[in-house]
Scaffold this motif. Structure first.
Motif, PDB file in Angstrom:
ATOM      1  N   PHE A 161       0.785  -1.234   0.000  1.00 18.52           N
ATOM      2  CA  PHE A 161       0.000   0.000   0.000  1.00 18.52           C
ATOM      3  C   PHE A 161       0.824   1.295   0.000  1.00 18.52           C
ATOM      4  O   PHE A 161       0.337   2.305  -0.516  1.00 18.52           O
ATOM      5  CB  PHE A 161      -1.008  -0.049   1.135  1.00 18.52           C
ATOM      6  CG  PHE A 161      -1.824  -1.309   1.090  1.00 18.52           C
ATOM      7  CD1 PHE A 161      -2.593  -1.610  -0.022  1.00 18.52           C
ATOM      8  CD2 PHE A 161      -1.777  -2.229   2.120  1.00 18.52           C
ATOM      9  CE1 PHE A 161      -3.319  -2.784  -0.106  1.00 18.52           C
ATOM     10  CE2 PHE A 161      -2.487  -3.413   2.058  1.00 18.52           C
ATOM     11  CZ  PHE A 161      -3.264  -3.692   0.938  1.00 18.52           C
ATOM     12  N   PRO A 162       2.054   1.315   0.535  1.00 17.12           N
ATOM     13  CA  PRO A 162       2.853   2.531   0.348  1.00 17.12           C
ATOM     14  C   PRO A 162       3.098   2.855  -1.126  1.00 17.12           C
ATOM     15  O   PRO A 162       3.211   4.031  -1.491  1.00 17.12           O
ATOM     16  CB  PRO A 162       4.167   2.197   1.074  1.00 17.12           C
ATOM     17  CG  PRO A 162       3.759   1.225   2.127  1.00 17.12           C
ATOM     18  CD  PRO A 162       2.692   0.392   1.485  1.00 17.12           C
ATOM     19  N   LEU A 163       3.151   1.826  -1.962  1.00 13.42           N
ATOM     20  CA  LEU A 163       3.277   2.065  -3.403  1.00 13.42           C
ATOM     21  C   LEU A 163       1.928   2.407  -4.031  1.00 13.42           C
ATOM     22  O   LEU A 163       1.845   3.296  -4.886  1.00 13.42           O
ATOM     23  CB  LEU A 163       3.855   0.837  -4.101  1.00 13.42           C
ATOM     24  CG  LEU A 163       5.368   0.678  -4.121  1.00 13.42           C
ATOM     25  CD1 LEU A 163       5.743  -0.556  -4.931  1.00 13.42           C
ATOM     26  CD2 LEU A 163       6.047   1.903  -4.716  1.00 13.42           C
ATOM     27  N   VAL A 164       0.882   1.696  -3.610  1.00 12.31           N
ATOM     28  CA  VAL A 164      -0.442   1.939  -4.206  1.00 12.31           C
ATOM     29  C   VAL A 164      -0.865   3.387  -3.993  1.00 12.31           C
ATOM     30  O   VAL A 164      -1.454   4.010  -4.889  1.00 12.31           O
ATOM     31  CB  VAL A 164      -1.483   0.967  -3.606  1.00 12.31           C
ATOM     32  CG1 VAL A 164      -2.885   1.277  -4.147  1.00 12.31           C
ATOM     33  CG2 VAL A 164      -1.106  -0.476  -3.912  1.00 12.31           C
ATOM     34  N   ARG A 165      -0.562   3.954  -2.834  1.00 16.09           N
ATOM     35  CA  ARG A 165      -0.990   5.331  -2.562  1.00 16.09           C
ATOM     36  C   ARG A 165      -0.286   6.344  -3.469  1.00 16.09           C
ATOM     37  O   ARG A 165      -0.736   7.479  -3.596  1.00 16.09           O
ATOM     38  CB  ARG A 165      -0.757   5.687  -1.104  1.00 16.09           C
ATOM     39  CG  ARG A 165       0.704   5.835  -0.715  1.00 16.09           C
ATOM     40  CD  ARG A 165       0.868   6.390   0.673  1.00 16.09           C
ATOM     41  NE  ARG A 165       2.282   6.514   1.033  1.00 16.09           N
ATOM     42  CZ  ARG A 165       2.729   7.140   2.099  1.00 16.09           C
ATOM     43  NH1 ARG A 165       1.882   7.708   2.934  1.00 16.09           N
ATOM     44  NH2 ARG A 165       4.019   7.207   2.347  1.00 16.09           N
ATOM     45  N   THR A 166       0.833   5.935  -4.107  1.00 22.49           N
ATOM     46  CA  THR A 166       1.545   6.848  -5.003  1.00 22.49           C
ATOM     47  C   THR A 166       1.007   6.806  -6.428  1.00 22.49           C
ATOM     48  O   THR A 166       1.450   7.594  -7.272  1.00 22.49           O
ATOM     49  CB  THR A 166       3.051   6.527  -5.039  1.00 22.49           C
ATOM     50  OG1 THR A 166       3.281   5.300  -5.755  1.00 22.49           O
ATOM     51  CG2 THR A 166       3.631   6.427  -3.649  1.00 22.49           C
ATOM     52  N   LEU A 167       0.074   5.900  -6.727  1.00 26.05           N
ATOM     53  CA  LEU A 167      -0.437   5.772  -8.085  1.00 26.05           C
ATOM     54  C   LEU A 167      -1.362   6.940  -8.423  1.00 26.05           C
ATOM     55  O   LEU A 167      -2.261   7.271  -7.663  1.00 26.05           O
ATOM     56  CB  LEU A 167      -1.195   4.459  -8.259  1.00 26.05           C
ATOM     57  CG  LEU A 167      -0.397   3.163  -8.101  1.00 26.05           C
ATOM     58  CD1 LEU A 167      -1.327   1.959  -8.248  1.00 26.05           C
ATOM     59  CD2 LEU A 167       0.741   3.087  -9.117  1.00 26.05           C
ATOM     60  N   ALA A 226      -8.418   6.196  -1.947  1.00 20.69           N
ATOM     61  CA  ALA A 226      -8.958   7.270  -2.807  1.00 20.69           C
ATOM     62  C   ALA A 226      -8.212   7.371  -4.128  1.00 20.69           C
ATOM     63  O   ALA A 226      -7.998   8.470  -4.652  1.00 20.69           O
ATOM     64  CB  ALA A 226      -8.929   8.615  -2.069  1.00 20.69           C
ATOM     65  N   ARG A 227      -7.842   6.207  -4.685  1.00 20.38           N
ATOM     66  CA  ARG A 227      -7.187   6.216  -5.996  1.00 20.38           C
ATOM     67  C   ARG A 227      -8.248   6.239  -7.099  1.00 20.38           C
ATOM     68  O   ARG A 227      -9.230   5.492  -7.039  1.00 20.38           O
ATOM     69  CB  ARG A 227      -6.321   4.965  -6.187  1.00 20.38           C
ATOM     70  CG  ARG A 227      -5.127   4.807  -5.227  1.00 20.38           C
ATOM     71  CD  ARG A 227      -4.156   5.967  -5.304  1.00 20.38           C
ATOM     72  NE  ARG A 227      -4.591   7.068  -4.462  1.00 20.38           N
ATOM     73  CZ  ARG A 227      -4.235   8.339  -4.645  1.00 20.38           C
ATOM     74  NH1 ARG A 227      -3.473   8.681  -5.666  1.00 20.38           N
ATOM     75  NH2 ARG A 227      -4.632   9.271  -3.825  1.00 20.38           N
TER      76      ARG A 227
END
Length: 375
Positions: free
Chosen positions: A263-269, A292-293
């Motif tokens: 999730f630290p990567l997913v939040r950067t998408l 909130a992606r």
């Protein structure tokens, strides 16, 4: 505290493990404890937080349709029956373990709740996995339940068949997303990021995202794609990497492999993409909604039940790289629309797909099955 024996044929499936972890965390509040049965040890079990003290290896579990597995069926059934001595219910997380649970239940008197997570395009797998014998059926979406119902010509009278929309612990996921990016990853360039998350198998269809990438890159030259997950086998990975090389986009794609905390990567998408060919109710999209992606996804399976097209996500036909590219480019060029769609997705998750609702539905089904067995 009642006990359920949970059977999982695919311990390498990250999405299934995350769903089980959610259920396991909620179990004590509903008066249940879970014991897991898997066909072989796998490192992802520990990484996903599945308690090894409550996990048993049952060789041969799953792969019901293979003749060698059927020869070993008496041993598998006997092992499950032994595990169920003090259990109130079997929970078959997918169809592939249901025949073993049903047979073990005939021996022990323990009922089976089967979760039809798979959404097969043909009727044959439902029939070969004996779904017509089930009396307690759960599906992750109305679409999945109807597919199963039609495949077997309707459930038997008295069968309890219901939809349990997967839920999400938004607070916990937000806390996990606030952790540092996992170490050991290759450097990821700055700039717009799009990506997909989960098991990178043909059904999830990363090939369509890769096919769309040249057009996306032509419009947004510094875009980078993150494939956050692992391929199911070496052959699938080899095909995908060959396609990346053939398209000349190797410098624009990072494959992370399985991450216990993605999730630290997913939040950067900037955009989360899910170009699945079929998918009952993808956990990866619920996780993206929790962060909130803005999401672009195929309008297949239960996905149209998750997202309202144009409001909380952008839906497209499967296997249409041009449509995928157009949708992604539009979002990358419009930060305000990305923010609005992401916020709407988060609100829809909180209001419709709560963790409490998922857990309550699941354990009510367990309670009903156990109660019928006791009568």
């Amino acid at each position: 505290m009642r006990r359920a024996v949970v059977t999982l044929a695919h311990p390498q499936h990250a999405g299934m493990l995350r769903a089980l972890r959610i259920l396991d965390d909620a179990a004590p509040a509903h008066g249940w404890t879970l014991h897991f049965a898997v066909p072989q040890p796998h490192p992802l079990l520990a990484e996903a937080g599945i308690d090894p003290a409550r996990t048993s290896v049952v060789p041969g579990l799953g792969r019901w349709r293979r003749w060698r597995s059927r020869l070993a069926a008496p041993l598998v059934v006997g092992r499950l029956a032994a595990l169920a001595r003090d259990a109130a219910v079997f929970y078959s997380e997918t169809l592939s373990t249901f025949p073993y649970c049903w047979l073990a239940g005939r021996v022990t008197g323990v009922p089976t709740v089967v979760h039809v997570y798979s959404s097969y395009p043909q009727a044959r797998p439902y029939r070969k996995h004996w779904l017509g014998r089930a009396r307690h059926v759960i599906a992750p979406s109305a679409d999945s339940l109807e597919l199963a119902r039609r495949a077997i010509g309707g459930f038997a009278p008295g069968t309890r068949a219901l939809v349990a929309y997967n839920g999400m612990d938004i607070g916990r996921l937000e806390r996990e997303a606030a952790a540092p990016v996992p170490p050991g990853l290759p450097p990821i360039p700055a700039g717009p990021r799009i990506g997909m998350v989960g098991n990178l198998d043909p059904r999830k269809n990363p090939a369509t995202l890769l096919a769309a990438l040249p057009a996306i890159r032509a419009a947004v030259p510094d875009v980078h794609v993150l494939l956050v997950g692992a391929f199911p086998d070496a052959a699938t990975e080899a095909r995908a990497r060959a396609e990346i090389a053939a398209l000349g986009v190797g410098d624009a794609v990072t494959v992370t492999g399985f991450l216990p905390n993605p999730f630290p990567l997913v939040r950067t998408l900037d955009v989360l993409v899910h170009p699945a060919l079929r998918d009952p109710f993808p956990l990866a999209l619920l996780e993206g909604m929790a962060l909130a992606r803005p999401i672009v996804a195929s309008a297949v399976g239960g996905i149209p039940e998750m997202l309202v097209d144009g409001e909380s996500g952008v839906l497209m036909a499967p296997e249409d790289p041009a449509a995928l590219a157009q949708a992604v480019i539009g979002l990358l060029r419009d930060p305000g629309r990305r923010a609005a769609i992401g916020a709407a997705a988060h609100a829809r998750l909180a209001g419709t797909f709560s963790l409490a609702g998922f857990a309550a539905t699941m354990f009510a089904a367990f309670d009903a099955a156990a109660g019928e067995a006791g009568r």
